[in-house]
Each structure stands twice: as structure tokens, then as C-alpha cells.
Design an enzyme around this catalytic site. Structure first.
Site, PDB file in Angstrom:
ATOM      1  N   SER A 585       0.848  -1.186   0.000  1.00  0.00           N
ATOM      2  CA  SER A 585       0.000   0.000   0.000  1.00  0.00           C
ATOM      3  C   SER A 585       0.890   1.245   0.000  1.00  0.00           C
ATOM      4  CB  SER A 585      -0.953  -0.028   1.191  1.00  0.00           C
ATOM      5  OG  SER A 585      -1.935   0.973   1.092  1.00  0.00           O
ATOM      6  N   ASP A 673      -8.920  -5.469  -5.129  1.00  0.00           N
ATOM      7  CA  ASP A 673      -8.585  -4.316  -4.292  1.00  0.00           C
ATOM      8  C   ASP A 673      -9.363  -3.081  -4.742  1.00  0.00           C
ATOM      9  OD1 ASP A 673      -7.428  -2.389  -2.706  1.00  0.00           O
ATOM     10  OD2 ASP A 673      -5.361  -2.894  -3.224  1.00  0.00           O
ATOM     11  N   HIS A 705      -7.401  -5.571  -0.658  1.00  0.00           N
ATOM     12  CA  HIS A 705      -6.207  -4.803  -0.299  1.00  0.00           C
ATOM     13  C   HIS A 705      -5.235  -5.620   0.554  1.00  0.00           C
ATOM     14  CE1 HIS A 705      -3.949  -1.161  -0.340  1.00  0.00           C
ATOM     15  NE2 HIS A 705      -4.006  -0.991   0.959  1.00  0.00           N
TER      16      HIS A 705
END
Length: 729
Positions: A585, A673, A705
Site C-alpha cells: 500500500s 482491491d 487490499h
């Protein structure tokens, strides 16, 4: 299922046979199998048993099954005796498998009954059914086919955001959350007329209308409603006085039969909720006598996680400003149910000293969080690099931490009659449940913990905390904010120098604690040192620290990480020529920045679900506000991406450095995601390949995610090690 989709043009990927020692991979697989065979504790709570000086404890665990490629959930029950206050002994343990179709299993206050919500799909096909079952200690005594009553849509799963199931005090009603009932839809060309009154006829021409949901990990959650099931009559009351522009959840009963709940605003459109406790929301009270709704929390705030004191006189809840950094410092509020006044129990902490309370960084409170005296509240938060327990006296507002003396982490899951159930872990210690007696007021930090099971032996890993003062790079507003890193090294005296993995966290407003993490543990037991970087902007260091980063992403956080890396490679235990970087991320965002801004420094890299182009991300993510806020701009629901703003976002994105990249990089994507859509990583990969850079792309279906299904977690772990060994040797 694990796939590498054809759409990623894998024919361009040059798969090279390496001379690496396959024994390394075999050994890594065995390490992974050994660690993953240890079940993960999920939650534990005290259960009523009516026996003096003996407690019954129920717990839920998850264990990864690499043969079946699924997570197996099971329960474990403990019988614990207490010979004197705080002196516990575990007398009995029993493990039971659980039915994966059970959505909720909630014990009644008396301990005589359990309410179970079970989903069921007929073998011959058809729509899923949902049943609410009531059990005594011997058998199922009642069952309700709730969807057949057509009062509401599907019951909300236990998602950590909306879903709940609670018994009323008199045990005659159940409170739960579901989707609102939606009108039947039909095509203009459907000539069949339903056998219904005119006001119940289907609405024509709207069957394809866009339905918004609440984003990442809450996909399919649209409009949530509160429902009361009368266990005597079987009637369901959907609370229709709650405005339809609210999605509701986190509901609890009041002693007089009212309901306190949280409502999140739908309008003008929804933004992702997971990891984002800054969405417009409020705490409300539904009056059982009048059905009126009253807002209890302050206006124009983001309030959630309400919890009543044992006598029902005080209500506490968490409170944030609306908008801004997603995981900013929160306030703990208290509402007096008699006087109707709100009080700030714990305010935002802006710039704490190193040993001072740094503020609350938490999205929810435990279901039970009150001490027996009805004055103290017990909950989890982070204190710099440690996850710990905070005790707040609601009368004096004194805050006392309970931190792990070994430097690890503590997370409370339940407190009842001042007995606490806690998960303990460490970077080198897999998690386990412990029990403790909450000490008297003022002495809470002296709490001692008894494991409910024999903990696994500590892993051969040591760690220490590194502190950094960026005096040459002060923030123009907040000055010099200290930040930290955690250096973890395998214990092997024969190894002279270790290859290093630099590991920045995601968020960016998150934090690395000394908690146990599976993949880093496998990496370290496979021969790597790791440095976890809590760059400025991390949680647990004060609100000023968090607010120092927006408008400076891609610069301040990158330089903080590089300062850590350049400092650590000077240590005798680290091989300065074998440095890799890994993150997911925003950690993936930083990984791409580091290999672009410092070409040649890192010999290998891996990023998972990376944000690579903020300007493009706006139109595809469930959190477009993140793009504006982290780029230094104000966000409103009507904000438009002007050329000036998009240019600034581009200047903060790692994609701009793609020409400078020299480091071979492995990119891993969760194909479902909604937070950082896969196109971010795919486009970065394509631009690298167009420049003949060495890159590999892996896509995992059925992962969002967090890349965390059993198959994807295992595959990604070994692939990362394989990639690092290929390019560091």
C-alpha cells in the site's frame, strides 16, 4: 484461487533460470509451514457458568490449512479457577470445530441461552436463507426464517463496522443489523404483473440503477437498517423512524429498552469506511416509548463505537474530526445519559514527549470495556512502537498504560468483573491468550498475565528500537519530530553479516509495532535482518507527527526511510551490499519511490498493492479524499481535480522516477482491491517493461487490499524470498 492473469501480458516476462540453491527455498517452505501451523487467536470472552471461583472462557481461533487452502476456524473453551484475587489456574481445555455457516453466536446475559444466526443455501440451488436459532444447554428450542418475512434484506455479517447481534436485558428480544428492504424491480418489457396490491407492484425501469456500497472489504454493503426480533411472537420490527440517508451499525441496548447506535451519512456519496474513522457519522438514541431519534454526539463530527457503563448512566464513544488524515488522533468522549451533556475524557494529544501518553489511535472499543467500579474504561491503543492497553478514569480523567514489560504487545479482548483477557505477542513470539486481574486504580501498570496455553518457544530473533531526530530536515510548521525504527536480526552467531530488508508500513498513517507478523518472521528465519520504519506521519507519536506528512508524501517519508537504511547498513551485522526494500500500500508507494530516487542503493524490491500515480488513483479508488489530503489539498465532496492539483499529485508519485529505476522489482496485486486498484501496479509494471527494466507482476484473485487468503499468503511469501535471493546473491 491464485492466478497470474493473461491481461498482464506475461509473455513479456523473461523467466530466467537462476543458480540459486534450491535448498534455500525448501528450507523457507518448511519455516513457513511451521509458523503457519500455529493458530492465530481472534477473540476471547468470559462466559457465564454460575460456579463460584471458577470462570468459563470461550475463544475463537483461525488456523491456515495449506492442504485445503482455507482458514479453519475453531473454538476453545477454558475452565479457570481463582484461588485468590489474581491467582489463576487453568483446569481444563476443550477444542471444538465450528460451522462455517454460523454468522453469529451470542450468549444471553443469564448464560442460559445462545442466539445463533446461520446462513443456509439449499442443495438444489436457490437463494441463500438466514435463520436465527435459539439454543439452551441441551438443544435448539426456537428457529426463525427471517428473510421469509420480507421485512428486510440479508443480515449484515460480522464485519467490524456495521454488524452486531445483542440480547435485550430481559432476554425476550434480539437486536441486529441488515440491509434495508428494497422495492422489487422489473423491466419495462416485463409484461407479467405480480399478484400484489397496486402499492406493492414492482418499480419498472430501475433494475440497473447504480448502487453505492461502502468500499474496500465492505463491498455489497449498501443501506443498513436496525431490526428487533421478538422471540415470543416471532415478529420483526425494522426501525423505520431512522432516516433512510443513514447506514446504521454498532447498536447496543440501553437498560430501559432503548437503542444506542451509530449512523453514517450516505449523502452526497459514500467513501470507503475500512481504516477510515473520519467519515461523517454520529451516535444516536432510539427511544423505545416514542420511537423518536435523538443525536447524542456533537454535530459535524465522526463518532463511533458507543459503549454504556454497567449501570447505563454513562456512554463513552470515540470521536474524530471529519476529513483529514484517515487515522488521526481520536478523542474519547463521555455522554451523561441523565443530564444530556458531553464531556471530553481524553483529548487529542499534539506533541507528546517521548515518555508521555501519545493519544488514542483506535477505531473501536472492546464490546465490554468497563471496570467493575463503573468508573474506569479499558481499551487498546498504540504507544509509539508498542500496542498496549490504556486505562482511563472517567472521574479524574487520569490515563494509565499497561504495556508489555518485554517490549512486546498487549491487546485486550474482554474485561468482566475486573478480569481481563488479553492477546500477547512479540516480534519473536507468536500470539497467545492470557488472563489478568485489573489492579486497583492507580496501580494498573503492575498487571501480571497468566498464559491460558503454553506459549510457543520464542523465535531466534532479537530486536531493538532505533530513534531518529531529523534536525537537518525540520518540518516548517511542526519542527523536528522524532521518529523510530525497529531493527530485528536473526540470532546466529556464525553469520557475520546479514542482508537487510527495509520495511516501511502502509497507510501512511499507520504504525509498525513489536507485534508478531508472519511474513517478516519467515524472512528473518530465512536469513534476513529487517528494519521496520515508523517514518514521520505514523500513528502513536502525537497528532502533530501525523499532520506533518500531508503535502510532503514522496519526500519527507522517503527521506526518513532512506536515513534509516543508510544508518543501519553502517552496523557491523549488516551487509551494506545486500539491501532490499519491501512494503505494501503506502509502503509499496515508498518502495517504488526509494528505488526511483536512490537508484542502485537497493539490489531488490517487492511491493504489494502499491500506489504509483496519485493523480490517476483519484478516479478509481474508494477513497479519493486520500489523494487530495496526502497531496496537501483540502477535500470536499464537490472537489474537482484541477490541472494544478493533478500536477502536484504527479510530482509526489513514484511513477515520475520510472526512468531512473535500476532495481529488479516484484509487484504483487490483490485483484479485488478497491482501495489501491490493481491498475496502479499494472501501469507501473508496464512502464518498467517498456524501458527494459527487470520486473515481475503477480495477480491474486479473491484478494482485496490485504493479500491474505491462505494460498496467496503462502505463495507471496516464498516468491518474495525467491526474488530477493535471485537478486542479492
Amino acid at each position: 484461487m491464485l492466478i497470474t492473469p493473461l491481461k498482464y501480458n506475461t509473455t513479456q516476462l523473461q523467466i530466467e533460470e537462476s543458480n540459486r540453491d534450491l535448498n534455500q527455498l525448501t528450507s523457507a517452505v518448511e519455516v513457513y509451514k511451521r509458523l503457519v501451523s500455529h493458530p492465530d487467536p481472534v477473540v476471547a470472552w468470559f462466559s457465564y457458568n454460575g460456579i463460584q471461583n471458577q470462570m468459563s472462557i470461550n475463544s475463537v481461533w483461525n488456523q491456515s490449512d495449506l492442504d485445503r487452502l482455507e482458514k479453519v476456524k475453531f473454538t476453545k473453551t477454558y475452565l479457570v479457577s481463582e484461588s485468590s484475587p489474581g491467582k489463576f489456574e487453568v483446569n481444563h481445555r476443550k477444542i471444538s470445530s465450528t460451522d462455517s455457516n454460523i454468522m453469529y453466536n451470542e450468549e444471553a446475559p443469564s448464560g442460559k441461552f445462545n442466539a445463533i444466526i446461520r446462513k443456509f443455501t439449499p442443495k438444489k440451488g436457490g437463494e441463500e436463507k438466514q435463520f436465527i436459532e435459539i439454543w439452551n444447554h441441551c438443544k435448539k428450542i426456537k428457529q426463525y426464517d427471517v428473510l421469509s418475512k420480507e421485512k428486510h434484506g440479508k443480515i449484515c455479517t460480522k464485519d467490524g463496522q456495521f454488524g452486531c447481534l445483542h440480547w435485550s436485558k430481559d432476554e425476550t428480544k434480539l437486536l441486529y443489523v441488515s440491509e434495508r428492504k428494497t422495492p422489487k424491480m422489473a423491466s419495462y418489457f416485463d409484461t407479467k404483473k405480480a399478484d400484489k396490491p397496486e402499492d406493492e407492484q414492482p418499480i419498472r425501469g430501475h433494475e440497473h440503477d447504480f448502487k453505492q456500497d461502502w468500499g474496500e472489504q465492505l463491498v455489497g454493503k449498501h443501506k443498513l437498517a436496525l431490526n428487533i426480533l421478538d422471540l415470543n411472537s416471532g415478529d420483526i420490527n425494522t426501525l423505520d423512524t431512522i432516516p433512510e440517508d443513514l447506514s446504521v451499525g454498532q447498536a447496543i441496548w440501553t437498560p430501559d429498552g432503548g437503542i444506542v447506535f451509530v449512523g453514517w451519512n450516505h449523502e452526497p456519496y459514500r467513501l470507503g469506511l475500512v481504516y477510515c474513522p473520519i467519515r461523517p457519522s454520529a451516535v444516536y438514541l432510539w427511544d423505545s416509548k416514542t420511537s423518536n431519534i435523538k443525536q447524542l454526539s456533537d454535530e459535524n463530527r465522526a463518532s463511533s463505537s458507543p459503549n454504556l457503563s454497567p449501570d447505563g448512566s454513562k456512554l463513552i464513544y470515540l470521536d474524530n474530526q471529519v476529513g483529514g488524515p484517515h487515522r488521526q488522533c481520536a478523542r474519547l468522549m463521555m455522554y451523561d445519559m441523565k443530564s444530556g451533556t458531553n464531556t471530553v475524557l481524553v483529548d487529542v494529544v499534539k506533541n507528546p514527549k517521548a515518555d508521555e501518553f501519545p493519544g488514542i489511535y483506535r477505531q473501536s472499543l472492546p464490546q465490554r470495556c468497563w471496570a467493575a467500579d463503573g468508573k474506569r474504561v479499558v481499551f487498546n491503543s498504540v504507544w509509539r512502537h508498542q500496542a498496549g492497553i490504556q486505562v482511563v478514569d472517567t472521574e479524574t480523567k487520569k490515563i494509565t498504560p499497561i504495556l508489555c514489560k518485554s517490549g512486546g504487545c498487549l491487546k485486550i479482548t474482554d474485561i468482566h468483573q475486573d478480569r481481563m483477557l488479553v492477546v500477547r505477542s512479540n516480534i519473536n513470539q507468536q500470539p497467545y491468550f492470557s488472563i489478568s486481574q485489573l489492579p486497583e486504580s492507580g496501580n494498573e501498570s503492575s498487571a501480571e498475565f497468566l498464559p491460558l496455553d503454553d506459549p510457543e518457544p520464542p523465535l531466534d530473533i532479537s530486536f531493538k528500537i532505533l530513534k531518529f531526530q531529523p534536525t537537518s530536515r525540520p518540518h516548517p510548521t511542526f519542527g523536528v519530530n522524532e521518529y523510530e525504527a525497529i531493527l530485528a536480526i536473526p540470532k546466529d552467531v556464525e553469520q557475520k553479516k546479514w542482508p537487510l530488508i527495509v520495511f516501511p508500513h502502509g497507510g501512511p498513517h499507520s504504525v509498525h509495532t513489536t507485534d508478531f507478523l508472519l511474513l517478516p518472521a519467515v524472512f528473518m528465519l530465512s536469513g534476513f535482518a529487517m528494519v521496520y520504519v515508523n517514518y514521520r506521519g505514523s500513528c502513536g507519536y502525537g497528532d502533530d507527527n501525523i499532520r506533518s506528512l500531508p503535502g510532503r508524501v514522496g519526500d519527507q517519508d522517503v527521506k526518513d526511510c532512506q536515513e534509516v537504511a543508510e544508518s543501519v547498513i553502517k552496523l557491523d551485522q549488516i551487509d551494506e551490499n545486500k539491501v532490499a526494500v519491501f512494503g505494501g500500500s503506502h509502503g509499496g508507494f515508498l518502495t517504488a519511490h526509494l528505488i526511483g530516487q536512490y537508484p542502485g542503493f537497493y539490489k531488490a524490491a517487492c511491493c504489494r498493492n502499491p500506489a504509483t500515480n496519485i493523480a490517476v488513483k483519484i478516479a478509481t479508488t474508494d477513497i479519493p479524499d486520500w489523494c487530495y489530503v496526502e497531496a496537501g489539498f483540502e477535500f470536499t465532496y464537490s472537489t474537482l481535480p484541477t490541472g494544478e492539483k493533478l500536477t502536484e499529485m504527479w510530482k509526489m508519485s513514484p511513477m515520475q522516477y520510472v526512468d531512473k529505476v535500476e532495481t529488479p522489482i516484484l509487484i504483487m496485486l490483490g485483484l479485488e482491491d478497491a482501495r489501491v486498484p490493481p491498475k496502479q501496479g499494472e501501469e507501473y509494471y508496464k512502464q518498467l517493461r517498456a524501458r527494459n527494466k527487470k520486473a515481475r507482476l503477480i495477480g491474486y484473485s479473491d484478494n482485496s487490499h490485504p493479500i491474505q487468503t491462505v494460498e496467496a499468503s503462502a505463495d507471496s511469501c516464498i516468491n518474495i524470498l525467491d526474488w530477493f535471493w535471485q537478486h542479492l546473491d
